[in-house]
Enzyme design. Structure first.
Site, PDB file in Angstrom:
ATOM      1  CG  ASP A 193      -2.086  -0.940   1.084  1.00 31.79           C
ATOM      2  OD1 ASP A 193      -2.245  -1.502  -0.017  1.00 31.79           O
ATOM      3  OD2 ASP A 193      -2.836  -1.112   2.058  1.00 31.79           O
ATOM      4  CB  ALA A 194       3.851   2.200   1.971  1.00 34.76           C
ATOM      5  CD  GLU A 195       6.762  -1.320  -2.439  1.00 35.79           C
ATOM      6  OE1 GLU A 195       7.870  -1.709  -2.042  1.00 35.79           O
ATOM      7  OE2 GLU A 195       5.966  -2.060  -3.036  1.00 35.79           O
TER       8      GLU A 195
ATOM      9  CG  ASP B 116      -1.204   4.794  -0.521  1.00 34.68           C
ATOM     10  OD1 ASP B 116      -2.084   4.621  -1.394  1.00 34.68           O
ATOM     11  OD2 ASP B 116      -1.314   4.394   0.650  1.00 34.68           O
TER      12      ASP B 116
ATOM     13  CB  SER C  80     -10.878   5.462  -4.143  1.00 37.04           C
ATOM     14  OG  SER C  80     -10.311   6.545  -4.864  1.00 37.04           O
ATOM     15  CG  LEU C  81     -12.386   6.844   1.148  1.00 29.06           C
ATOM     16  CD1 LEU C  81     -12.291   6.219   2.524  1.00 29.06           C
ATOM     17  CD2 LEU C  81     -13.476   7.915   1.122  1.00 29.06           C
TER      18      LEU C  81
ATOM     19  CD  GLU D 193     -16.444   3.510   8.273  1.00 34.76           C
ATOM     20  OE1 GLU D 193     -16.350   2.945   7.170  1.00 34.76           O
ATOM     21  OE2 GLU D 193     -17.481   4.062   8.677  1.00 34.76           O
TER      22      GLU D 193
ATOM     23  CE  LYS E 157      -8.625   2.549   2.874  1.00 35.47           C
ATOM     24  NZ  LYS E 157      -8.182   1.254   2.312  1.00 35.47           N
TER      25      LYS E 157
ATOM     26  CG  ASP F 239      -6.181  -4.870   3.088  1.00 32.80           C
ATOM     27  OD1 ASP F 239      -6.621  -4.505   1.987  1.00 32.80           O
ATOM     28  OD2 ASP F 239      -5.017  -5.281   3.254  1.00 32.80           O
TER      29      ASP F 239
ATOM     30  NE  ARG G 163     -13.016   0.588  -5.599  1.00 28.08           N
ATOM     31  CZ  ARG G 163     -12.134   1.213  -4.822  1.00 28.08           C
ATOM     32  NH1 ARG G 163     -12.533   2.174  -4.030  1.00 28.08           N
ATOM     33  NH2 ARG G 163     -10.870   0.848  -4.825  1.00 28.08           N
TER      34      ARG G 163
ATOM     35  CE1 TYR H  67     -17.372   1.193   2.714  1.00 25.87           C
ATOM     36  CE2 TYR H  67     -16.604  -0.816   3.769  1.00 25.87           C
ATOM     37  CZ  TYR H  67     -16.618   0.024   2.679  1.00 25.87           C
ATOM     38  OH  TYR H  67     -15.912  -0.303   1.552  1.00 25.87           O
TER      39      TYR H  67
ATOM     40  CE  LYS I  63      -4.049   2.960   3.288  1.00 22.65           C
ATOM     41  NZ  LYS I  63      -3.672   3.166   1.881  1.00 22.65           N
TER      42      LYS I  63
ATOM     43  CB  CYS J 114      12.833 -36.380   3.349  1.00 23.28           C
ATOM     44  SG  CYS J 114      11.887 -36.154   4.866  1.00 23.28           S
TER      45      CYS J 114
ATOM     46  CB  CYS K  63      12.679 -40.348   6.491  1.00 21.98           C
ATOM     47  SG  CYS K  63      12.026 -39.938   4.845  1.00 21.98           S
TER      48      CYS K  63
ATOM     49  CB  CYS L 237       9.281 -36.566   2.117  1.00 20.88           C
ATOM     50  SG  CYS L 237       9.800 -38.171   2.727  1.00 20.88           S
TER      51      CYS L 237
ATOM     52  CB  CYS M 213       8.546 -39.849   6.222  1.00 20.87           C
ATOM     53  SG  CYS M 213       9.087 -38.167   6.612  1.00 20.87           S
TER      54      CYS M 213
END
Length: 825
Positions: free
Chosen positions: A53-55, A57, A102-103, A136, A138, A140, A159, A248, A338, A448, A451, A466, A472
């Protein structure tokens, strides 16, 4: 290092927007537009986001900042005017009567305070005038619009791009929290409810456990799982997924007949009508109250049981919302505050391979302890070997590239940790600048660790498994439970609980141990007694009721051990098909087991076939070439035969053309081969390697058995190739007698020989298993579902969908008596 998931322009070295020339701004604006559009498609259409989300945004904010500085770049196609992405072509489209926009976002306290001040200024309110907001969580998840007419649920849509979404009505009907009818006298004739479809943390963890056990790709987070579940073409898949809903907001309302004049009042009406609403929604009357609620929710975030990524603030009075209106793609009267990403950087101390109860090898990161989101993390998920190598399910880099190679994960690296869904920590990135000089790529084991058996990875799967099966220790309990199950050895008294108890008492490690339990009778009785006492203690703790007295020596006889021993002795002779199925070999189910029994008749003949076929099973190079689209077994064999005959003096491209001619490949096959391999040299080398690892005639004979095929044949050979599995078979055959398969009856039973039969409903004169066994003895094939190839459906009492399907397809339906008359029973 380059990272395909991030825009160079959005990184810390990006020049200030104010310093850009018009040409540089236009170039960056176009590039950012492409990246945002791609991210929207991956998020909204494919449920497979590549950005946090940060990237995302950050890209949006940079894009909008450039448009603010250079207004001429903002045309009608600007992404700042759009929401989401166009709906997928897989679903019918639904035009929203009221757009789903959107917001705007806030990322710090100052931006929230500015939002409140901006609302006051727009409404012309003095600084000391009180104004109410709702706050409220948010959620995800996946935004959804539910349309009710006269209180009855009629339609659901995603949407999409904000104006047009996907019709997911049938899928939404499977969500238990969404009422089919709203309960209330004040429900408008037409009312569209808007909210978020989501998945809780516990349900998400359980689904990923099932995905991992089945060798399927894991969901990245609960949002992806919820979106992928809701957007299934088959509603029965959605019904099997535990989706939930929070309401909501609203869309179209008939005659503006809202049940209240405030945002909070309408949410209260939702609850009265039977819609699920979030209990953390409150009314605040200042920026300070909004921020206090934001911090409170942030502190409780890890305990909510579902994902949130911020808090949404909305002006409470609906008349003020109408006055404030909209700007661009978002309302002036609402904003999303956010949360910062829950990430941290720490050192990767080691990679441990764990073996699951189904044999799946799962890598786990051992980390220098670090606090992430208020929780100390010392272990994290690495998913599978491709994830460590830096590759996604499509074979493309998932963390970008360095020196033209995917960025892998190495012991000693400093890695970025994220609490996925606030619950399951995972390694998401590598800090290459801090990579130790001596760090080497991680070599995923092909044996594995539990065993020592060969660990194989089948074509198209992300999981390595395995092949040790019954020997095993990591799989032992689950395999023994399968061995004694109803359709295998069917040993009464060895249910899941008793198998676990005897395993923990070190009395049961392999199937052969079952038939040696009677020789350790006293130890078995003692284990049952200890287990009984432990259960009684646990009941006392849970209920507060006193335990019953300890059993006397004489009373121990009533523990059922002797009855268990008798049940075991009754199963010392078993049918060949049951014996094969009981071994729990991957891809060898009941149908395949019966096919093998019909073909080889005796366990000795089957073992002889496996002994001949196992050394000649196909190698990974053959399997890889087999996965090329349009290249079937005949063409693959032709390529392997032809590659040794091509003229080595030819240059690469001419050698490929010569190979294609000799193997008689058509144009479509040639195209697929060229697109699958990078260049002529790699293609020739791949075919040569495949030729060296081609299956033997003995393997092909095994794979040619009806209802077996190459996949199950490979699993059988992998099982038999392990020395300890052969030893296990020898031990088991020393304890039990495997009855030869009966020869199918001929002559008198000719009426059903070679026919496909389906049994459905409750039979009165025989059990379903007896009926199936009878049909197979008479040479019929018993199927589990009805199709055009079905010859007879035998319908007992309360027959349901299979009977309906048979009538729809015109398949002959027989009663139980008619079936018995047909076969002379």
């Amino acid at each position: 290092m380059t990272n395909d998931a991030k825009s160079p322009a959005s990184g810390p070295q990006a020049p200030a927007v104010e310093t850009l020339t018009a040409d540089a701004a236009a170039t960056e604006h176009a590039k950012l537009g492409e990246e945002i559009a791609k991210a929207d498609r991956l998020y909204y259409q494919n449920d497979a986001p590549t950005l946090t989300d940060a990237e995302y945004d950050g890209l949006r904010r940079r894009y909008e900042a450039i448009e603010a500085q250079f207004p001429e770049l903002k045309g009608i196609d600007s992404l700042s005017e759009k929401v989401g992405a166009a709906p997928s072509a897989k679903f019918a489209k639904v035009r929203h009567a009221v757009p789903m926009l959107s917001l705007g976002n806030a990322f710090d306290d100052e931006e929230v305070e500015e939002f409140v001040a901006r609302v006051r200024r727009f409404l012309g309110l003095p600084a000391d005038a009180e104004i109410a907001f709702t706050a409220e969580p948010k959620i995800d998840g996946l935004s959804c619009n539910l349309r009710y007419e006269n209180g009855v649920f009629k339609q659901a849509a995603t949407r999409g791009d904000g104006f047009e979404g996907e019709d997911v009505t049938n899928n939404v009907r499977t969500i238990g929290e969404i009422p089919a009818r709203l309960a209330g006298k004040d429900v408008p004739d037409v009312f569209e409810v808007r909210g978020e479809v989501y998945m809780g943390h516990a349900d998400f963890a359980a689904i990923n456990e099932r995905q991992q056990a089945a060798g399927k790709p894991l969901f990245a987070n609960p949002r992806n799982a919820a979106a992928g579940s809701l957007r299934q073409l088959d509603p029965s898949i959605t019904a099997s997924r535990p989706l939930r809903f929070f309401a909501y907001a609203w869309g179209e309302v008939s005659e503006d007949a809202l049940p209240a004049d405030t945002q909070f009042g309408v949410i209260e009406a939702f609850a009265r009508w039977g819609l699920p609403t979030n209990p953390l929604t409150v009314v605040c009357r200042s920026a300070a109250e909004l921020l206090a609620h934001y911090r409170m929710i942030g502190e409780r975030r890890s305990t909510l049981g579902y994902d949130i990524d911020g808090v949404v603030y909305k002006v409470n009075a609906l008349v003020q919302q109408a006055e404030l209106g909209f700007v661009s793609r978002s309302p002036r009267w609402a904003i999303a505050h956010k949360f910062p990403a829950q990430r941290a950087v720490t050192e990767l101390l080691g990679i441990e391979i764990q073996v699951g109860r189904t044999g799946a090898l799962t890598p786990v990161a051992r980390l220098a302890p670090i606090t992430v989101g208020g929780v100390v993390v010392s272990n994290a998920s690495l998913h599978n070997e491709d994830y460590i190598a830096g590759l996604g399910s499509d074979g493309q880099p998932i963390r970008g590239t360095f020196e033209e190679k995917p960025v892998d994960i190495r012991i000693g690296d400093f890695v970025t940790i994220q609490r996925a869904g606030d619950v399951i920590p995972q390694v998401v990135d590598v800090v290459l600048e801090r990579r130790p000089a001596g760090a080497v790529p991680f070599a995923f084991p092909h044996l594995c660790p539990a065993c020592g058996s060969h660990a194989v990875r089948e074509e198209g799967e992300s999981v390595r498994r395995c092949t040790g099966g019954l020997i095993c220790p990591a799989q032992a309990v689950e395999r023994i439970r399968h061995f004694v199950s109803r359709n295998a050895f069917d040993i009464e008294g060895l249910g899941d609980e008793n198998v676990q108890m005897l395993f923990e008492a070190d009395l049961l490690r392999t199937p052969a141990d079952i038939f040696r339990l009677h020789a350790r009778g006293d130890e078995v009785r003692r284990a049952f007694l200890v287990h009984r006492e432990e259960r009684a203690r646990q009941r006392e703790i849970e209920t507060g009721q006193a335990r019953k007295k300890v059993l006397t020596e004489e009373e121990r006889q009533f523990l059922g051990v002797d009855k268990l021993f008798a049940s075991i002795d009754e199963r010392r002779e078993v049918a060949l098909a049951r014996f094969i199925f009981a071994l729990g070999i991957r891809h060898v189910g009941e149908t395949t087991s019966k096919a093998l029994a019909r073909t080889y008749r005796s366990v000795e003949a089957l073992v002889a076939s496996l002994e001949a076929a196992a050394p000649g099973r196909p190698g990974e190079a053959w399997t890889r070439l087999e996965s090329v689209p349009r290249i079937g077994r005949i063409s693959l064999t032709a390529l392997a035969d032809a590659v040794s005959e091509i003229d080595r003096s030819l240059d690469g491209e001419e050698a490929v053309r010569s190979l294609f001619r000799a193997a008689h490949l058509n144009a479509a096959q040639r195209t697929e081969m060229r697109s699958f391999f990078m260049g002529a040299a790699e293609l020739i080398e791949a075919v040569e390697s495949a030729a060296r690892e081609a299956p033997s005639e003995a393997f092909e004979a095994l794979a040619a058995v009806p209802d077996v095929g190459p996949v199950a044949a490979a699993s059988l050979c992998e099982f038999y190739a392990e020395a300890h599995n052969r030893a296990l078979l020898d031990e088991l055959l020393a304890e039990v007698r495997v009855a030869p398969a009966e020869q199918p009856a001929a002559a008198a039973s000719g009426a059903v020989a070679g026919k496909t039969v389906v049994f459905t409903g409750a039979l009165e004169k025989m059990t379903r298993e007896d009926a199936k066994a009878m049909a197979e003895r008479l040479g019929a094939k018993v199927a589990g579902s009805v199709s055009k190839k079905t010859d007879y459906v035998v319908a007992g009492a309360d027959a349901g969908s299979k009977l309906a399907k048979a009538r729809e397809l015109g398949v002959t339906v027989l009663s139980e008596d008619e079936w018995l008359a047909l076969v002379g029973g």
